[in-house]
Each structure stands twice: as C-alpha cells, then as structure tokens.
Motif scaffolding. Sequence first.
Motif, PDB file in Angstrom:
ATOM      1  N   SER A   1       0.841  -1.205   0.000  1.00  0.00           N
ATOM      2  CA  SER A   1       0.000   0.000   0.000  1.00  0.00           C
ATOM      3  C   SER A   1       0.872   1.249   0.000  1.00  0.00           C
ATOM      4  CB  SER A   1      -0.895  -0.037   1.267  1.00  0.00           C
ATOM      5  OG  SER A   1      -1.684   1.128   1.364  1.00  0.00           O
TER       6      SER A   1
ATOM      7  N   ASP B   1       4.609  -7.722   3.449  1.00  0.00           N
ATOM      8  CA  ASP B   1       3.592  -6.891   4.100  1.00  0.00           C
ATOM      9  C   ASP B   1       2.807  -7.746   5.087  1.00  0.00           C
ATOM     10  OD1 ASP B   1       2.214  -3.953   3.192  1.00  0.00           O
ATOM     11  OD2 ASP B   1       0.920  -5.285   4.372  1.00  0.00           O
TER      12      ASP B   1
ATOM     13  N   TYR C   1       4.623   8.057  18.292  1.00  0.00           N
ATOM     14  CA  TYR C   1       4.989   7.940  16.868  1.00  0.00           C
ATOM     15  C   TYR C   1       6.223   8.800  16.591  1.00  0.00           C
ATOM     16  CZ  TYR C   1       4.284   8.150  11.740  1.00  0.00           C
ATOM     17  OH  TYR C   1       4.428   8.075  10.371  1.00  0.00           O
TER      18      TYR C   1
ATOM     19  N   THR D   1      -2.036   8.648   1.298  1.00  0.00           N
ATOM     20  CA  THR D   1      -2.098   7.180   1.353  1.00  0.00           C
ATOM     21  C   THR D   1      -3.238   6.810   2.300  1.00  0.00           C
ATOM     22  OG1 THR D   1      -0.763   6.855   3.339  1.00  0.00           O
ATOM     23  CG2 THR D   1       0.455   7.162   1.277  1.00  0.00           C
TER      24      THR D   1
HETATM   25  P1  NAD Z   1      -0.200   2.727   4.210  1.00  0.00           P
HETATM   26  O1  NAD Z   1      -1.169   2.437   5.310  1.00  0.00           O
HETATM   27  O2  NAD Z   1      -0.699   3.044   2.861  1.00  0.00           O
HETATM   28  O3  NAD Z   1       0.821   1.498   4.077  1.00  0.00           O
HETATM   29  C1  NAD Z   1       1.412   0.900   5.185  1.00  0.00           C
HETATM   30  C2  NAD Z   1       1.650  -0.563   4.837  1.00  0.00           C
HETATM   31  O4  NAD Z   1       2.393  -1.136   5.923  1.00  0.00           O
HETATM   32  C3  NAD Z   1       0.333  -1.364   4.724  1.00  0.00           C
HETATM   33  O5  NAD Z   1       0.349  -2.147   3.548  1.00  0.00           O
HETATM   34  C4  NAD Z   1       0.337  -2.221   5.967  1.00  0.00           C
HETATM   35  O6  NAD Z   1      -0.314  -3.493   5.805  1.00  0.00           O
HETATM   36  C5  NAD Z   1       1.836  -2.389   6.221  1.00  0.00           C
HETATM   37  N1  NAD Z   1       2.126  -2.752   7.605  1.00  0.00           N
HETATM   38  C6  NAD Z   1       1.588  -2.233   8.730  1.00  0.00           C
HETATM   39  N2  NAD Z   1       2.084  -2.866   9.800  1.00  0.00           N
HETATM   40  C7  NAD Z   1       2.965  -3.793   9.338  1.00  0.00           C
HETATM   41  C8  NAD Z   1       3.776  -4.783   9.947  1.00  0.00           C
HETATM   42  N3  NAD Z   1       3.776  -4.955  11.271  1.00  0.00           N
HETATM   43  N4  NAD Z   1       4.551  -5.561   9.156  1.00  0.00           N
HETATM   44  C9  NAD Z   1       4.547  -5.403   7.813  1.00  0.00           C
HETATM   45  N5  NAD Z   1       3.782  -4.519   7.177  1.00  0.00           N
HETATM   46  C10 NAD Z   1       3.003  -3.720   7.930  1.00  0.00           C
HETATM   47  O7  NAD Z   1       0.702   3.883   4.787  1.00  0.00           O
HETATM   48  P2  NAD Z   1       1.871   4.774   4.159  1.00  0.00           P
HETATM   49  O8  NAD Z   1       1.450   6.163   4.356  1.00  0.00           O
HETATM   50  O9  NAD Z   1       2.281   4.302   2.824  1.00  0.00           O
HETATM   51  O10 NAD Z   1       3.028   4.486   5.213  1.00  0.00           O
HETATM   52  C11 NAD Z   1       4.298   3.980   4.853  1.00  0.00           C
HETATM   53  C12 NAD Z   1       5.339   4.548   5.801  1.00  0.00           C
HETATM   54  O11 NAD Z   1       5.391   5.962   5.631  1.00  0.00           O
HETATM   55  C13 NAD Z   1       5.060   4.318   7.274  1.00  0.00           C
HETATM   56  O12 NAD Z   1       6.266   3.999   7.928  1.00  0.00           O
HETATM   57  C14 NAD Z   1       4.550   5.670   7.747  1.00  0.00           C
HETATM   58  O13 NAD Z   1       4.764   5.840   9.124  1.00  0.00           O
HETATM   59  C15 NAD Z   1       5.376   6.589   6.902  1.00  0.00           C
HETATM   60  N6  NAD Z   1       4.878   7.960   6.701  1.00  0.00           N
HETATM   61  C16 NAD Z   1       3.639   8.182   6.180  1.00  0.00           C
HETATM   62  C17 NAD Z   1       3.226   9.496   5.986  1.00  0.00           C
HETATM   63  C18 NAD Z   1       1.865   9.817   5.417  1.00  0.00           C
HETATM   64  O14 NAD Z   1       1.441  10.977   5.523  1.00  0.00           O
HETATM   65  N7  NAD Z   1       1.158   8.872   4.793  1.00  0.00           N
HETATM   66  C19 NAD Z   1       4.078  10.566   6.294  1.00  0.00           C
HETATM   67  C20 NAD Z   1       5.342  10.291   6.816  1.00  0.00           C
HETATM   68  C21 NAD Z   1       5.735   8.979   7.001  1.00  0.00           C
END
Ligand code: NAD
Length: 251
Positions: free
Chosen positions: A16, A37, A151, A186
């Motif tokens: 994702s 994942d 976080y 996302t």
């Molecule tokens: P998302 O929810 O689209 O994707 C996260 C993915 O991680 C999902 O497919 C989920 O199943 C997987 N996941 C969750 N827990 C897991 C585990 N224990 N083991 C393996 N997979 C696991 O979210 P995203 O926004 O793409 O997030 C990706 C990264 O980016 C994360 O580390 C998040 O903290 C970071 N992030 C996101 C944002 C934002 O605004 N979306 C901003 C800064 C950082």
Amino acid sequence: MRGLADRVALVTGGASGIGRATAARLVEEGSRVVIADLDGRAAASVARELGAEAGLACDVTDTAQVDAAVAHCSRELGGLDLVHANAGAPFTGAITEVDDETLDRVLDVNLKGAFKTCRAAAGALRARGGGAMALTSSLQGVMARPGFTPYTAAKHGVVGLARGLALELADDGVRVNALAPAPTETPMLPAFAGAMGGDVDEAYERFRAGIPLGRLAAPRDIADAVCWLLSEEAAMVTGHVLVVDGGITVG
Ligand code: NAD
C-alpha cells in the motif's frame, strides 16, 4: 536511475501507499522486487499487478518472519541488494491515553520493525559486497507536533537507526539513509488527520495550507526519492535524512 536494474530489492509495507509506489518504481527501473507486508494477500496481489517477483506475508515485528523474507530473497533470487524498510503504523493521542500495549505496538512496528528488517538484511547485503537501505521515517522524525508523541519518538528512533547503521556498515559498502516525508496521500493519512481536529477534509486543507508547495505529497514523490537514495546516483550519500516535504521545514 543508475544501479537499480537487475538488483534484488525488498520493500516492507509494500502492499500500500509509499511502499507500493516504491515497488512500482523499482520494477519500472528493472529491479527484481519482493514485497513483504502484514497483509499477505494484498502483497501477493500487488506483486502480480506490478510484475514484482513475489509478495509475502511478513509482520516486521516478528523476527522469524523478517528473517524468512530476507532468506526468500537469498534462496529464490540469489541474494539481496536494496531494502526499503518502510512498514509503519500511525498513532495520534495524548500521552495520558497511551497504555503500555499501545506504546509497545507503536514502537514495535515503527522502530523495532525497521531495526529487525535492517538487522536481517545487513548480512545479506554484506554477502553481496554492498548495497543500500532506505528507511521511512517521517517529518515526525525531524520535528514534532503535539498529539503524536509515541509515533514521533519511534520516527526519531528510525533516524538514529539509519545514522548508526550508516557508520556501522560503511566498510561493507552498504549505504543507509532515511526519508522524512510530508503528509502523503495514502490510506494512512486519515489516521493523522484526526489529530488536526475537525473532519478529514478540513484536516487535509490544514495540512495543505502548511505546505509551501501547496499540495500533499503523492506516494510517487516519496518513492522517487527512495529510489534515488537506493540508486548509484546517491553513491556518496549515507547517514542522510532526506526531507521530502514541499518546503514545510524551511520555515
Ligand atoms: P499505508 O497504510 O498506505 O501502508 C502501510 C503498509 O504497511 C500497509 O500495507 C500495511 O499493511 C503495512 N504494515 C503495517 N504494519 C505492518 C507490519 N507490522 N509488518 C509489515 N507490514 C506492515 O501507509 P503509508 O502512508 O504508505 O506508510 C508507509 C510509511 O510511511 C510508514 O512507515 C509511515 O509511518 C510513513 N509515513 C507516512 C506518511 C503519510 O502521511 N502517509 C508521512 C510520513 C511517514
């Protein structure tokens, strides 16, 4: 980008959002990608859709599952060269609402999961004579905002992890960098919007208003930065935190 074709790449949280976008870009660049994942079915289906090598069920909080994902790369694809340690989970709430179980979960997924991924991958990258890792931290890894504290602590930890490993693995030819993305469109973003108050649309507007470039990041914006850090075009870059934030941290 130089140095991505034919390399074996592991992307955690690759079913994702940001991880999926990285997997897609790496496949476009000719890398052989393994998506790992928590949601194994989504990982398998995204892998098929993108033309990746495999989509595996893998909970990054579970050492055996992370080790197995790396072992899969070595066994089935001959080794591992590139890692995007990206799996994460959101949290917002006041510190007094954080019970021990929640605290453990936030740290386990966001910090210890990245640690376990890098630990499992380090030996495999060494065995190849080098490689690169990119760790998804957050703007919450370089600054703070009230209501995100566990976080924020975890994502600051990810920056420390990247810096420490950059030095520890430099002699092995392994570069390690971190990403600090702005709010990115996302499925995770609505979870953060709650902390901004109001409904999700209002929260998105407030996010946008705070971004000088005037828009939320797209997953591809972050994926492009990840791929550059993993590529040979960043051959002299290690221990760096690449902020991809549309200017938020400028002032
Ligand atoms: P998302 O929810 O689209 O994707 C996260 C993915 O991680 C999902 O497919 C989920 O199943 C997987 N996941 C969750 N827990 C897991 C585990 N224990 N083991 C393996 N997979 C696991 O979210 P995203 O926004 O793409 O997030 C990706 C990264 O980016 C994360 O580390 C998040 O903290 C970071 N992030 C996101 C944002 C934002 O605004 N979306 C901003 C800064 C950082």
